[in-house]
Design an enzyme around this catalytic site. Structure first.
Site, PDB file in Angstrom:
ATOM      1  N   LYS A  94      41.111 -15.079   2.831  1.00  0.00           N
ATOM      2  CA  LYS A  94      42.557 -15.034   2.659  1.00  0.00           C
ATOM      3  C   LYS A  94      43.178 -16.377   2.863  1.00  0.00           C
ATOM      4  CE  LYS A  94      41.700 -11.875   1.279  1.00  0.00           C
ATOM      5  NZ  LYS A  94      40.448 -11.145   1.326  1.00  0.00           N
ATOM      6  N   ALA A 138      38.644  -2.401   5.544  1.00  0.00           N
ATOM      7  CA  ALA A 138      39.084  -2.289   6.757  1.00  0.00           C
ATOM      8  C   ALA A 138      40.135  -1.435   7.162  1.00  0.00           C
ATOM      9  CB  ALA A 138      39.685  -3.866   6.846  1.00  0.00           C
ATOM     10  N   ALA A 171      26.693 -11.594  -3.767  1.00  0.00           N
ATOM     11  CA  ALA A 171      27.699 -10.618  -3.643  1.00  0.00           C
ATOM     12  C   ALA A 171      27.455  -9.412  -4.309  1.00  0.00           C
ATOM     13  CB  ALA A 171      28.996 -11.334  -4.025  1.00  0.00           C
ATOM     14  N   HIS A 194      67.146  -6.133  -7.544  1.00  0.00           N
ATOM     15  CA  HIS A 194      66.857  -7.214  -8.608  1.00  0.00           C
ATOM     16  C   HIS A 194      67.403  -8.436  -8.129  1.00  0.00           C
ATOM     17  CE1 HIS A 194      66.989  -8.655 -12.642  1.00  0.00           C
ATOM     18  NE2 HIS A 194      68.085  -9.264 -12.614  1.00  0.00           N
ATOM     19  N   GLY A 238      32.036  -8.122  -8.105  1.00  0.00           N
ATOM     20  CA  GLY A 238      32.522  -7.243  -7.199  1.00  0.00           C
ATOM     21  C   GLY A 238      33.675  -8.003  -6.576  1.00  0.00           C
TER      22      GLY A 238
HETATM   23  P1  NAI Z   1      30.580  -4.754  -4.656  1.00  0.00           P
HETATM   24  O1  NAI Z   1      29.984  -3.408  -4.574  1.00  0.00           O
HETATM   25  O2  NAI Z   1      32.123  -4.807  -4.967  1.00  0.00           O
HETATM   26  O3  NAI Z   1      30.053  -5.510  -6.028  1.00  0.00           O
HETATM   27  C1  NAI Z   1      28.841  -5.853  -6.299  1.00  0.00           C
HETATM   28  C2  NAI Z   1      28.589  -6.148  -7.664  1.00  0.00           C
HETATM   29  O4  NAI Z   1      27.335  -6.606  -7.878  1.00  0.00           O
HETATM   30  C3  NAI Z   1      28.459  -5.047  -8.577  1.00  0.00           C
HETATM   31  O5  NAI Z   1      29.303  -5.256  -9.669  1.00  0.00           O
HETATM   32  C4  NAI Z   1      27.126  -4.592  -8.994  1.00  0.00           C
HETATM   33  O6  NAI Z   1      26.821  -4.352 -10.475  1.00  0.00           O
HETATM   34  C5  NAI Z   1      26.406  -6.270  -9.053  1.00  0.00           C
HETATM   35  N1  NAI Z   1      24.968  -6.314  -8.776  1.00  0.00           N
HETATM   36  C6  NAI Z   1      24.031  -5.779  -8.173  1.00  0.00           C
HETATM   37  N2  NAI Z   1      23.014  -6.271  -8.290  1.00  0.00           N
HETATM   38  C7  NAI Z   1      23.021  -6.950  -9.102  1.00  0.00           C
HETATM   39  C8  NAI Z   1      22.112  -8.104  -9.714  1.00  0.00           C
HETATM   40  N3  NAI Z   1      20.629  -7.940  -9.369  1.00  0.00           N
HETATM   41  N4  NAI Z   1      22.374  -8.816 -10.557  1.00  0.00           N
HETATM   42  C9  NAI Z   1      23.724  -9.034 -11.055  1.00  0.00           C
HETATM   43  N5  NAI Z   1      24.683  -8.299 -10.595  1.00  0.00           N
HETATM   44  C10 NAI Z   1      24.154  -7.357  -9.576  1.00  0.00           C
HETATM   45  O7  NAI Z   1      30.089  -5.576  -3.609  1.00  0.00           O
HETATM   46  P2  NAI Z   1      30.728  -6.993  -2.927  1.00  0.00           P
HETATM   47  O8  NAI Z   1      31.446  -7.605  -3.632  1.00  0.00           O
HETATM   48  O9  NAI Z   1      29.474  -7.480  -2.339  1.00  0.00           O
HETATM   49  O10 NAI Z   1      31.621  -6.392  -1.809  1.00  0.00           O
HETATM   50  C11 NAI Z   1      31.095  -5.454  -0.723  1.00  0.00           C
HETATM   51  C12 NAI Z   1      31.973  -4.526   0.097  1.00  0.00           C
HETATM   52  O11 NAI Z   1      33.075  -5.314   0.690  1.00  0.00           O
HETATM   53  C13 NAI Z   1      32.641  -3.703  -1.028  1.00  0.00           C
HETATM   54  O12 NAI Z   1      32.490  -2.343  -0.530  1.00  0.00           O
HETATM   55  C14 NAI Z   1      34.028  -4.346  -0.836  1.00  0.00           C
HETATM   56  O13 NAI Z   1      34.927  -2.967  -1.167  1.00  0.00           O
HETATM   57  C15 NAI Z   1      34.235  -4.688   0.178  1.00  0.00           C
HETATM   58  N6  NAI Z   1      35.172  -5.882   0.314  1.00  0.00           N
HETATM   59  C16 NAI Z   1      36.446  -5.582   0.110  1.00  0.00           C
HETATM   60  C17 NAI Z   1      37.367  -6.824  -0.067  1.00  0.00           C
HETATM   61  C18 NAI Z   1      38.891  -6.157  -0.107  1.00  0.00           C
HETATM   62  O14 NAI Z   1      39.271  -5.211  -0.096  1.00  0.00           O
HETATM   63  N7  NAI Z   1      39.656  -7.317  -0.700  1.00  0.00           N
HETATM   64  C19 NAI Z   1      37.091  -8.004   0.076  1.00  0.00           C
HETATM   65  C20 NAI Z   1      35.418  -8.088   0.260  1.00  0.00           C
HETATM   66  C21 NAI Z   1      34.834  -7.209   0.444  1.00  0.00           C
END
Ligand code: NAI
Length: 462
Positions: free
Chosen positions: A51, A317, A266, A441, A178
């Site tokens: 952030k 979180a 990611a 407003h 993601g």
């Molecule tokens: P994610 O599960 O959100 O997204 C991973 C993406 O990678 C998916 O769209 C998937 O289809 C793609 N993918 C998987 N294998 C692939 C491949 N071989 N080639 C191309 N694309 C592929 O996972 P992310 O972004 O790593 O986040 C992990 C966790 O951390 C999530 O559960 C997320 O909710 C949490 N998180 C939450 C945040 C927030 O609330 N702002 C911030 C950061 C993380």
């Protein structure tokens, strides 16, 4: 050796919140943490540092794109990457020290080191074995690996390495569209990198509302991100300074390559339970490697509980925090509850994306009759004044009863706006309840009210 009512393993948002609530409820509490600082992934290498970088890179974006139009003339700021990293590190330090202070204030012992559970009621940290009536596993998650992709945290990085790159990349490939990929991809795009996001599926942010996905991708493209959709990354070949990413397109199996000086992996996270000794204890895991718990967060072994990223549910979180508080209540003999139907999720890009409750797809799949109230930020005076009119608020309500079933927002401060809908949903409110509530407003919140009005006789400013 000390005896405790509760020992919590892990001091992330799940663990530290659980510890504080246990102490507040009169339980003698300790928390085991092996990192140098408290706060887990979220405070040290996740939510909080990202952030800081999102904020500073957004300021740069504002200066470059909107200042002149607002009558603020002058040279745009240049990026001092070392200073930006040190701002990020200071942000981490003030937050992690804050948790240390809260532990002292609440008389919670920090057991420094990595913990394991040699037997029910016992937690081993270093050479010492501590006893506790209850144990709570809050050990979090770690990045999942991708076959053929070797992370060195310098050129091929996870979110951890991406938060401390030696220098700013000129070309970056993000594997996975993601939350992590898009937040950090946005940061480096705003800081000048050419960012290409490679995603396996045909839509970004899996599980989100379809209309939000499309609008979000369009806005990110406009901001300069390039997307390769329907592409499976096969491998990376890295040298000390760059990497080649090989992927195949799902539609025709054709193979392609792209080079970058930084590759961010990611593609999701997995529960982190290594070294806890769960196997020997016979603690049951799900087939996805999560610690299996009952509706009171107890594992199959009496007295051992688990919360947060290492159990089922979204890896968020605030979900872990809620479980931490609830399990503390249970351990103190009270009633602990988490409403899993009302857990918001937020992506902190610009604009922000936020959602709670069900998506249209989920409602369609379940055969529920629903209505949609949608309002664009183009009709919101405050958003227009702030050059933030991209996006919309969408509220989904039951067709008969008008009860709010879900909301999806893309737009300015979406991550804040979503909470009035969360409160409304907790109270079982109808869209009309929101629509009849006076909203100040000019605020972005008026767009939420207008979307609620759109579920009834119609919005005013559409
Ligand atoms: P994610 O599960 O959100 O997204 C991973 C993406 O990678 C998916 O769209 C998937 O289809 C793609 N993918 C998987 N294998 C692939 C491949 N071989 N080639 C191309 N694309 C592929 O996972 P992310 O972004 O790593 O986040 C992990 C966790 O951390 C999530 O559960 C997320 O909710 C949490 N998180 C939450 C945040 C927030 O609330 N702002 C911030 C950061 C993380």
């Amino acid at each position: 050796m000390a005896n405790y009512d509760v020992i919590i393993i892990g001091s992330g948002p799940g663990g530290y919140v659980c510890a504080i609530r246990c102490a507040q409820l009169g339980l003698k509490t300790a928390c085991v943490e092996g990192r140098e600082t408290l706060g887990g992934t979220c405070l040290n290498v996740g939510c909080i540092p990202s952030k800081a970088l999102l904020h500073s890179s957004h300021m740069l974006h504002e200066a470059e794109h909107n200042f002149a139009a607002m009558g603020l003339k002058g040279k745009s700021p240049s990026v001092d990457w070392k200073q930006m990293l040190s701002y990020k590190d200071d942000t981490i330090a003030t937050n992690t020290k804050g948790i240390e202070f809260l532990f002292k204030k609440n008389k919670i012992d920090w057991l420094k080191g990595w913990g394991s559970i040699p037997a029910p009621g016992k937690v081993k940290v270093g050479d010492e074995v501590h006893e506790a009536k209850h144990i709570v596993i809050a050990s979090g998650s770690e990045t999942s690996s991708l076959p053929g992709v070797e992370v060195d945290e310098k050129v091929v990085v996870t979110s951890t390495g991406a938060l401390e790159l030696g220098k700013l990349p000129k070309k970056m490939v993000v594997i996975g569209a993601g939350v992590i990929g898009l937040e950090l991809g946005s940061v480096y795009s705003r800081l000048g990198a050419e960012v290409t996001v490679i995603e396996y599926l045909d839509a970004i942010t899996p599980g989100m509302d379809g209309e939000v996905q499309k609008t979000f991708q369009r806005i990110l493209k406009k901001q300069g991100l390039t997307f390769v959709m329907g592409a499976a990354v096969q491998k990376t070949d890295a040298t000390k300074t760059k990497a080649k990413v090989t992927y195949t397109l799902r539609k025709d199996d054709s193979e392609h390559q792209i080079e970058a000086d930084t590759v961010l992996v990611a593609t999701g996270r997995k529960p982190f339970v290594d070294g806890l000794g769960l196997d020997a204890l016979g603690v049951k895991l799900t087939d996805r490697g999560q610690v299996a718990v009952d509706d009171q967060w107890q594992t199959n072994i009496k007295g051992i509980h688990a919360i947060g990223d290492c159990i089922t549910g979204p890896m968020l979180a605030h979900k872990a925090e809620d479980e931490g508080m609830a399990v503390a209540e249970v351990l103190a003999g009270k009633h602990g509850h988490v409403n899993y139907g009302v857990i918001p999720s937020v992506i902190y890009t610009h604009p922000e994306v936020a959602s709670v409750g069900q998506t249209e797809q989920q409602l369609k799949d379940s055969g529920r009759a629903y209505k949609t109230g949608k309002f664009s930020f183009m009709g919101n005076g405050r958003a227009k004044a702030n050059f933030a009119a991209d996006g919309f608020v969408k509220i989904l309500a039951d067709k008969e009863t008008d009860r709010i079933l879900g909301a999806h927002i893309i737009g300015p401060s979406a991550g804040e706006l979503i909470h009035e809908i969360c409160v409304a949903m907790e109270f079982g409110a109808s869209a009309q309840d929101l629509a009849l509530t006076c909203h100040a407003h000019p605020t972005y919140s008026e767009a939420v009210r207008e979307a609620a009005l759109a579920c009834g006789d119609g919005p005013i400013h559409a």
